[in-house]
Design a protein around this motif. Structure first.
Motif, PDB file in Angstrom:
ATOM      1  N   ARG A 103      -8.406  -0.396   9.729  1.00 21.77           N
ATOM      2  CA  ARG A 103      -9.603   0.277   9.193  1.00 21.77           C
ATOM      3  C   ARG A 103      -9.219   1.574   8.467  1.00 21.77           C
ATOM      4  N   ASP A 104      -8.336   2.373   9.066  1.00 21.06           N
ATOM      5  CA  ASP A 104      -7.908   3.619   8.420  1.00 21.06           C
ATOM      6  C   ASP A 104      -7.215   3.353   7.093  1.00 21.06           C
ATOM      7  N   LEU A 105      -6.387   2.309   7.054  1.00 23.12           N
ATOM      8  CA  LEU A 105      -5.681   1.986   5.817  1.00 23.12           C
ATOM      9  C   LEU A 105      -6.650   1.572   4.720  1.00 23.12           C
ATOM     10  N   VAL A 106      -7.639   0.767   5.071  1.00 21.82           N
ATOM     11  CA  VAL A 106      -8.626   0.322   4.077  1.00 21.82           C
ATOM     12  C   VAL A 106      -9.441   1.504   3.568  1.00 21.82           C
ATOM     13  N   VAL A 107      -9.951   2.303   4.480  1.00 19.57           N
ATOM     14  CA  VAL A 107     -10.777   3.447   4.084  1.00 19.57           C
ATOM     15  C   VAL A 107      -9.968   4.416   3.228  1.00 19.57           C
ATOM     16  N   ASP A 108      -8.708   4.610   3.562  1.00 18.98           N
ATOM     17  CA  ASP A 108      -7.855   5.516   2.794  1.00 18.98           C
ATOM     18  C   ASP A 108      -7.526   4.955   1.416  1.00 18.98           C
ATOM     19  N   HIS A 109      -7.461   3.646   1.290  1.00 19.54           N
ATOM     20  CA  HIS A 109      -7.091   3.017   0.014  1.00 19.54           C
ATOM     21  C   HIS A 109      -8.238   3.005  -0.998  1.00 19.54           C
ATOM     22  N   VAL A 110      -9.467   3.042  -0.535  1.00 16.58           N
ATOM     23  CA  VAL A 110     -10.631   2.962  -1.434  1.00 16.58           C
ATOM     24  C   VAL A 110     -10.593   4.034  -2.530  1.00 16.58           C
ATOM     25  N   PRO A 111     -10.371   5.320  -2.212  1.00 18.47           N
ATOM     26  CA  PRO A 111     -10.322   6.317  -3.293  1.00 18.47           C
ATOM     27  C   PRO A 111      -9.201   6.058  -4.304  1.00 18.47           C
ATOM     28  N   ASP A 112      -8.069   5.512  -3.841  1.00 17.71           N
ATOM     29  CA  ASP A 112      -6.981   5.181  -4.770  1.00 17.71           C
ATOM     30  C   ASP A 112      -7.448   4.149  -5.792  1.00 17.71           C
ATOM     31  N   VAL A 113      -8.135   3.128  -5.318  1.00 17.71           N
ATOM     32  CA  VAL A 113      -8.638   2.078  -6.207  1.00 17.71           C
ATOM     33  C   VAL A 113      -9.690   2.640  -7.153  1.00 17.71           C
ATOM     34  N   ARG A 116       3.743   7.801   6.936  1.00 14.92           N
ATOM     35  CA  ARG A 116       5.049   8.399   7.237  1.00 14.92           C
ATOM     36  C   ARG A 116       4.953   9.905   7.485  1.00 14.92           C
ATOM     37  N   THR A 117       4.055  10.580   6.784  1.00 21.75           N
ATOM     38  CA  THR A 117       3.920  12.029   6.963  1.00 21.75           C
ATOM     39  C   THR A 117       2.968  12.378   8.109  1.00 21.75           C
ATOM     40  N   GLY A 118       2.325  11.365   8.671  1.00 21.33           N
ATOM     41  CA  GLY A 118       1.413  11.610   9.785  1.00 21.33           C
ATOM     42  C   GLY A 118       0.000  11.966   9.367  1.00 21.33           C
ATOM     43  N   ASP A 119      -0.283  11.873   8.068  1.00 18.42           N
ATOM     44  CA  ASP A 119      -1.624  12.195   7.579  1.00 18.42           C
ATOM     45  C   ASP A 119      -2.634  11.073   7.814  1.00 18.42           C
ATOM     46  N   ARG A 120      -2.136   9.879   8.082  1.00 14.96           N
ATOM     47  CA  ARG A 120      -3.008   8.714   8.255  1.00 14.96           C
ATOM     48  C   ARG A 120      -2.384   7.822   9.313  1.00 14.96           C
ATOM     49  N   SER A 121      -3.226   7.197  10.121  1.00 18.23           N
ATOM     50  CA  SER A 121      -2.701   6.232  11.091  1.00 18.23           C
ATOM     51  C   SER A 121      -2.593   4.867  10.408  1.00 18.23           C
ATOM     52  N   ALA A 122      -1.836   3.982  11.004  1.00 19.91           N
ATOM     53  CA  ALA A 122      -1.609   2.669  10.401  1.00 19.91           C
ATOM     54  C   ALA A 122      -2.565   1.617  10.949  1.00 19.91           C
ATOM     55  N   LEU A 164       0.862  -1.187   0.000  1.00 22.83           N
ATOM     56  CA  LEU A 164       0.000   0.000   0.000  1.00 22.83           C
ATOM     57  C   LEU A 164       0.900   1.240   0.000  1.00 22.83           C
ATOM     58  N   PRO A 165       1.595   1.495  -1.109  1.00 25.13           N
ATOM     59  CA  PRO A 165       2.575   2.592  -1.111  1.00 25.13           C
ATOM     60  C   PRO A 165       1.981   3.972  -0.835  1.00 25.13           C
ATOM     61  N   GLY A 166       0.786   4.226  -1.298  1.00 20.48           N
ATOM     62  CA  GLY A 166       0.155   5.522  -1.027  1.00 20.48           C
ATOM     63  C   GLY A 166      -0.129   5.694   0.453  1.00 20.48           C
ATOM     64  N   GLN A 167      -0.626   4.638   1.073  1.00 26.60           N
ATOM     65  CA  GLN A 167      -0.923   4.701   2.495  1.00 26.60           C
ATOM     66  C   GLN A 167       0.376   4.768   3.301  1.00 26.60           C
ATOM     67  N   TYR A 168       1.407   4.087   2.835  1.00 31.32           N
ATOM     68  CA  TYR A 168       2.720   4.160   3.487  1.00 31.32           C
ATOM     69  C   TYR A 168       3.190   5.612   3.566  1.00 31.32           C
ATOM     70  N   GLN A 169       3.087   6.328   2.441  1.00 33.51           N
ATOM     71  CA  GLN A 169       3.510   7.735   2.425  1.00 33.51           C
ATOM     72  C   GLN A 169       2.687   8.568   3.401  1.00 33.51           C
ATOM     73  N   ARG A 170       1.385   8.324   3.429  1.00 32.68           N
ATOM     74  CA  ARG A 170       0.510   9.093   4.319  1.00 32.68           C
ATOM     75  C   ARG A 170       0.773   8.770   5.788  1.00 32.68           C
TER      76      ARG A 170
END
Length: 78
Positions: free
Chosen positions: A52-62, A43-49, A35-41
């Motif tokens: 549930r947060d990772l899945v919800v954040d990945h949906v728009p990418d898909v 690392r920058t503190g924009d998203r927790s790991a 999940l490279p996009g979520q990894y970046q987020r």
């Protein structure tokens, strides 16, 4: 995570999956690889790991990928 599927069995399975995964630490190398996009987020503190947060954040990418694939000749996506 499809909210338009109001099946109690699906909701129960999702809850169990997220509960089980929440007890694990997701390593940054694993996150980076899958999940490279979520990894970046993360690392920058924009998203927790959290799972549930990772899945919800990945949906728009898909969804963006599907949108681009449905319009391969659109100059906006060139």
């Amino acid at each position: 995570m499809r909210s338009h599927w109001p099946d109690p069995g699906i909701a129960t399975a999702q809850d169990r999956l997220f509960t089980n995964l929440s007890g694990l630490d997701i390593s940054l190398p694993l996150l980076s690889a899958h999940l490279p996009g979520q990894y970046q987020r993360v690392r920058t503190g924009d998203r927790s790991a959290t799972p549930r947060d990772l899945v919800v954040d990945h949906v728009p990418d898909v969804l963006r990928d599907y949108d681009r694939a449905s319009r391969p000749h659109d100059k906006e996506y060139a």
